[in-house]
Design an enzyme around this catalytic site. Structure first.
Site, PDB file in Angstrom:
ATOM      1  N   CYS A 168      20.055   6.909  11.883  1.00  0.00           N
ATOM      2  CA  CYS A 168      19.076   5.906  11.459  1.00  0.00           C
ATOM      3  C   CYS A 168      18.538   6.203  10.069  1.00  0.00           C
ATOM      4  CB  CYS A 168      17.940   5.821  12.462  1.00  0.00           C
ATOM      5  SG  CYS A 168      17.084   7.391  12.711  1.00  0.00           S
TER       6      CYS A 168
ATOM      7  N   ASN B 203      15.200  -2.914  12.315  1.00  0.00           N
ATOM      8  CA  ASN B 203      15.795  -1.802  13.052  1.00  0.00           C
ATOM      9  C   ASN B 203      17.320  -1.807  12.892  1.00  0.00           C
ATOM     10  OD1 ASN B 203      15.958   0.418  14.696  1.00  0.00           O
ATOM     11  ND2 ASN B 203      14.913  -0.505  16.450  1.00  0.00           N
TER      12      ASN B 203
ATOM     13  N   HIS C  87      12.488   8.330  14.416  1.00  0.00           N
ATOM     14  CA  HIS C  87      13.362   7.220  14.064  1.00  0.00           C
ATOM     15  C   HIS C  87      12.992   6.703  12.685  1.00  0.00           C
ATOM     16  CE1 HIS C  87      16.157   4.018  14.616  1.00  0.00           C
ATOM     17  NE2 HIS C  87      15.274   3.061  14.814  1.00  0.00           N
TER      18      HIS C  87
END
Lengths: 651, 97
Positions: A141, A293, A275
């Site tokens: 990520c 995201n 994250h």
């Protein structure tokens, strides 16, 4: 842990591994490889308390290529309209859409904040973000977060889609699928090496050894730096005036269940990890960030989330932004946005200089360039003595070289031919690619359409030109690994062709389109669906045409990076320029429409681009007296404007 | 498949590699709750969290009554129920008096 690795040792390691990149050339072999300027372990969150607050106002006082952001900065007093060149005063006609126009209440240092809401998914009436991506089952990520910012900034600052590959950064760093990191690690690597497109090296989850295509340098968006922001007001002002931010937070288990509304973390559900995402907007009425995201579209609001301010440590950690002037798109990204003699290079302070090559006395070629800040045209070099008509130029993936092909003067027994020349960016010198093309009795008699296409990597060169017997001939040069790099003829097609033109464009599906002028004075499109297939005669349109058109595929109609934009075409007819357009070439129902005419005393259109100046179209025209004139079309109201007359092809 | 034998009231812990930063969670599939109870031990806020990494997931199996069952864990994204699990793990549990 401080690094003890010496630059020379690392260079040797990289060379041994056949790496396509190396480290900062300014480092001596005996220098220690530097650690990241923020210091510390980059696998840990960088807390805002550890980052000094930077003054963001200088970034907002910088001229941006994006006219909408320019308008924002003028509205808020960062820039003065009267200080800008006339061509940049376009924003005065712009209106901020939406119910809450942003006012000049910004106080970047010491409180305040930006306007009340920003949403880069659709702002100023345009989409700015690529489709939602999926990191899959890798802990990558942090790469998606950093690359997402760079990708958005190319779109915002240069108004062109430029899909980037997270795999290029992830695998270039040599990290495995399960390895974590932080956005600074990814930004630092991109700053040293750029970031390529997926066709150069894709994102995979299989830990393949990194082997990008040999022409990676010509397919990378370059990044000259990023900024670490610690203050929320600065961050909001940045999003409003510059673009999205990279950010990281703590993932609580309830985050997986988010589907709509404003996310408020419930720590009692337990911590799942950390994250990183991209913040692409905010809304003060919701007291929330708009988060993009990388878990595909099944999560949240089709991949997006309103994330409450202060939730899950998102505002305890530093955020990272990229100034617009720090991204420099590659020629591969811009390959459909220009044609003819005009090209927008990555040169200049804002990476948006124009380059123009035209015929000059003595059958020479003269190079003009326009500075991307002052917008002043200057003459560079003049060279050659065998040019019959202005060349068709492109920037190639060969080290971002400038390359052009032109019709020559008669070469004696072989008649007029085609000549390929290139500017080697590495050495700063021009090279001769040699003569090619038909020879008598059907020698070249027309402008060459010239592009670098999708076949192979580096992509083959493709040329379509009229010959003396009124047909079109298609030539190509095999550029792939081990290719002979020699020109070959692939097809001869059409009949009763009066003019060929700088109108060759490759579709997303690899098909080729080219526009020519028929003996009857109409324009006609020819289409080749795939390599080896036959060229097909398609629709005709317009009449009374006796000069070659120039055609590009622009950004209008390109609703996202997977949709090809409209065809835009300009051609001189009876002394004025006609602008024609047609919807996405895959849209069979779309027909050619002439939008308007403009200019006067125009003999021929030499070049057309959709520039970094906010989707503007830019035209260079050859006037009847041999001088050159620049015209541009504002994206805001689609009005055409006459720019300076400069240079000459006859003196 | 791993097999464990427990007495009623006895506990066994299973640690599975997390992938929360990618949206994945380990979840236990239906099992015989008359034999064993499965419960996740959650990490608190004080856990050391890697910036873009995932914490392991820890499950506590508590034997309830004599019998035999197997417990399957699938690692998947709850918002992608139609997709195959990213990873799977199963354990056979025998509870003896």
């Amino acid at each position: 842990m401080p690094s003890t690795l010496k630059a020379g040792d690392l260079r040797q390691l990289l060379a041994k591994a056949n790496a396509k990149w190396t480290i900062d050339e300014k480092l001596k072999d005996t220098d220690t490889v530097p650690t990241h300027p923020t210091g510390g372990d980059l696998t840990k969150f960088v807390k805002v308390s550890a980052v000094p607050r930077v003054d963001v106002t200088p970034f907002f006082k910088t001229v941006t290529s994006n006219p909408y952001l320019l308008q924002r900065r003028i509205d808020q007093g960062f820039l003065n309209l009267k200080d800008l060149p006339i061509e940049l005063q376009n924003p005065i006609v712009l209106k901020e859409p939406g119910p809450t126009p942003l006012k000049s209440n910004l106080q970047p240092i010491g409180g305040g904040g930006g306007g009340s809401a920003v949403d880069w998914r659709n702002r100023f009436g345009w989409p700015w973000l690529t489709k939602i991506k999926d990191q899959g089952g890798c802990e990558s990520c942090w790469v998606f977060s950093a690359v997402g910012v760079v990708e958005a900034m190319v779109r915002i600052e240069h108004t062109i889609w430029s899909l980037r590959s997270e795999g290029d950064v992830h695998d270039g760093l040599g990290v495995g699928c399960a390895q974590t990191g932080g956005p600074p690690t990814a930004f630092n690597w991109m700053q040293a090496n750029g970031v390529a497109d997926p066709g150069c090296w894709p994102y995979e989850q299989s830990n393949l050894p990194y082997k990008p295509t040999a022409d990676r340098d010509g397919r990378t968006v370059k990044l000259s730096g990023y900024t670490t922001l610690s203050n929320i007001d600065d961050q909001k002002a940045w999003i409003d005036n510059v673009g999205p931010l990279s950010a990281c937070f703590t993932v609580y288990n309830d985050f997986f269940w988010y589907s709509s509304g404003v996310y408020t973390a419930n720590p009692s559900t337990g911590v799942a990890g950390g994250h990183c995402i991209v913040i692409v907007g905010y809304d003060d009425s919701l007291q929330a960030w708009l988060v993009r995201n990388s878990w595909n579209t099944g999560w949240g609001m089709a991949g997006y989330c309103w994330f409450g301010h202060g939730q899950a440590d998102i505002d305890n950690n530093a955020k990272y932004g990229v100034p617009g002037a720090n991204v420099n798109p590659d020629p591969w990204t811009k390959r459909r946005a220009h044609n003819g003699s005009l090209y927008e290079s990555g040169d200049g302070q804002l990476n948006r200089n124009f380059e123009l090559w035209t015929l000059a006395p003595g059958n020479a070629i003269r190079h003009y360039w326009r500075d991307g800040v002052s917008l002043q045209w200057s003459v560079a070099e003049t060279q050659g003595n065998d040019c019959y008509a202005s060349p068709c130029v492109t920037g190639t993936t060969y080290n971002r070289n400038f390359e052009y092909v032109y019709e020559t003067t008669s070469q004696g027994a072989t008649g007029c031919r085609l000549h390929h020349r290139y500017f080697d960016q590495a050495s700063g010198t021009w090279g001769d690619g040699g003569l090619f093309g038909p020879q008598e009795p059907d020698d070249v008699e027309g402008l060459a359409g010239f592009i670098q296409g999708n076949y192979n990597a580096p992509g083959n060169f493709e040329v379509v030109v009229r010959t003396g017997n009124g047909t079109l001939k298609h030539w190509w040069r095999a550029n792939g690994p081990g290719g002979p790099m020699t020109w070959s003829q692939s097809a001869q097609f059409g009949s009763d062709i009066q003019l060929s033109a700088a109108s060759l464009v490759q579709r997303f599906d690899d098909g080729l389109d080219v526009i020519c002028v028929t003996a009857a004075g109409a324009m006609q499109r020819y289409f080749r669906p795939s390599a080896g297939a036959a060229w097909q005669a398609c629709e005709t349109f317009a009449r009374g045409v006796s000069s070659p058109p120039v055609m590009i595929a622009g950004q209008y109609g390109a609703t996202d990076e997977t949709v090809m934009g409209n065809y835009e075409l300009c051609v001189a007819v009876d002394g004025v320029i006609q602008h024609w357009w047609k919807g996405s070439p895959e849209n069979l129902a779309s027909i050619w429409t002439m939008s308007t005419t403009f200019g006067e005393n125009v003999k021929q259109v030499l070049g057309l681009i959709q520039s970094s100046f906010g989707f503007d179209l830019e035209v260079i025209a050859l006037l009847n007296d041999g001088t050159l004139q620049h015209y541009w079309r504002y994206s805001s109201d689609l009005s055409w404007h006459a720019g300076p007359i400069f240079g000459s092809t006859v003196s | 498949m791993e097999t464990i034998t427990l007495k009623p009231g006895q506990e066994h812990r299973i640690t599975l590699p997390g992938l929360g930063s990618a949206g994945y969670r380990w979840m236990a599939e239906p099992y015989d709750q008359n034999v064993v109870m499965v419960e996740e031990i959650l990490h608190s806020r004080k856990a050391t969290v890697p910036i873009a990494g995932s914490l392991q997931q820890v499950f506590r199996l508590t034997a309830v009554a004599p019998g035999h069952t197997s417990v399957s864990f699938n690692q998947r994204r709850r918002f992608e129920p139609e997709k195959e699990p990213h990873a799977s793990y199963a354990i056979s549990v025998a509870v003896t008096a």
